[in-house]
Design a protein around this motif. Structure first.
Motif, PDB file in Angstrom:
ATOM      1  N   SER A  31      40.894  36.242  35.822  1.00  0.00           N
ATOM      2  CA  SER A  31      42.320  35.980  35.620  1.00  0.00           C
ATOM      3  C   SER A  31      42.952  35.209  36.774  1.00  0.00           C
ATOM      4  O   SER A  31      43.818  34.352  36.551  1.00  0.00           O
ATOM      5  CB  SER A  31      43.077  37.304  35.437  1.00  0.00           C
ATOM      6  OG  SER A  31      42.581  38.016  34.317  1.00  0.00           O
ATOM      7  N   TYR A  32      42.515  35.519  38.018  1.00  0.00           N
ATOM      8  CA  TYR A  32      43.194  34.949  39.178  1.00  0.00           C
ATOM      9  C   TYR A  32      42.293  34.109  40.074  1.00  0.00           C
ATOM     10  O   TYR A  32      42.752  33.625  41.111  1.00  0.00           O
ATOM     11  CB  TYR A  32      43.825  36.073  40.008  1.00  0.00           C
ATOM     12  CG  TYR A  32      44.793  36.921  39.222  1.00  0.00           C
ATOM     13  CD1 TYR A  32      46.087  36.471  38.946  1.00  0.00           C
ATOM     14  CD2 TYR A  32      44.419  38.177  38.732  1.00  0.00           C
ATOM     15  CE1 TYR A  32      46.978  37.245  38.224  1.00  0.00           C
ATOM     16  CE2 TYR A  32      45.306  38.957  38.006  1.00  0.00           C
ATOM     17  CZ  TYR A  32      46.581  38.481  37.753  1.00  0.00           C
ATOM     18  OH  TYR A  32      47.462  39.248  37.023  1.00  0.00           O
ATOM     19  N   ALA A  36      41.414  36.526  44.063  1.00  0.00           N
ATOM     20  CA  ALA A  36      41.416  37.968  43.786  1.00  0.00           C
ATOM     21  C   ALA A  36      40.255  38.655  44.478  1.00  0.00           C
ATOM     22  O   ALA A  36      40.410  39.752  45.027  1.00  0.00           O
ATOM     23  CB  ALA A  36      41.346  38.210  42.277  1.00  0.00           C
TER      24      ALA A  36
END
Length: 233
Positions: A31-32, A36
């Motif tokens: 997602s990041y 992350a």
């Protein structure tokens, strides 16, 4: 050894721990991105903060960062990392965490989780105030098996309170008043570390196992005996 590693509960605990950790890490990275992974995990292996740090290593970190920064300035380089020195404080952590994992976790998981977190925080090279909540939130799960009213425990808690007050006073003179009290804060940090280790010993000495181990496991604990009183049948 068979009880520690090859029971169904031990295998399931290991499998689900790995799957949960890897699954959540993969989801965060997906997602990041790599940020992350860097800020969520890798950063903490090389974190070397010296401000607001209760750890006895803070003064060493402070002096080392100064030397590295001076060397980097002389070499016109921007690097300020402390490569191999980052890992020195982790050696006692690993040893004690291994002891709690193998010596206590098979018989009392909640107590082992509390002790592991307490040890990790107390021996960590960075220890700010919010770190204390990491093990305090686990204490209710095992507090009924700790003898809190013994003289040794009361002495240990009082010593810890004195150490905290001493550190806060010395840190106030440095941070807020601007006094040159670096060494006093360092000595207060060492005293705080000693108080934590003393409390750890008091907890272990006052620890009483309530859960009976079945005779089929080859060992047993009688009511009122601590973990160090384990008998082999």
């Amino acid at each position: 050894v068979e009880r520690l590693f090859f029971t169904m509960s031990s295998v399931l605990f290991l499998v689900f721990t790995l799957l949960t950790t890897m699954g959540l890490t993969y989801a965060a990275v997906h997602s990041y991105g790599h940020r992350a992974l860097q800020e969520g995990l890798l950063y903490h292996f090389q974190r070397m903060d010296h401000r607001h740090n209760y750890s006895m290593y803070w003064y060493w970190i402070y002096l080392s960062r100064g030397r590295v920064a001076a060397a980097a300035e002389a070499a016109k380089s921007a690097t300020t990392s402390l490569p191999w020195m980052n890992h020195i404080p982790t050696i006692p952590q690993i040893c004690i965490l291994g002891f709690t994992s193998l010596g206590i976790a098979p018989y009392d998981l909640s107590m082992a989780l509390f002790l592991q977190t307490f040890v990790f925080v107390s021996f960590n090279k960075v220890m700010t105030a919010q770190y204390f909540t990491w093990y305090l939130c686990l204490l209710p799960m095992c507090s009924d098996r700790i003898e809190w009213k013994s003289k040794r425990m009361v002495y240990s808690l009082v010593l810890l309170g004195v150490a905290v007050v001493g550190w806060l006073v010395s840190a106030f003179t440095l941070e807020m008043l601007g006094w040159n009290t670096y060494r006093y804060v360092w000595m207060a940090s060492i005293f705080f570390f000693v108080a934590n280790v003393n409390l750890l010993v008091a907890i272990l000495n006052g620890y009483r196992v309530k859960t009976m181990i079945t005779p089929s496991d080859g060992c047993y604990l009688e009511p009122g005996q601590g973990w160090s009183k384990l008998k082999v049948s």
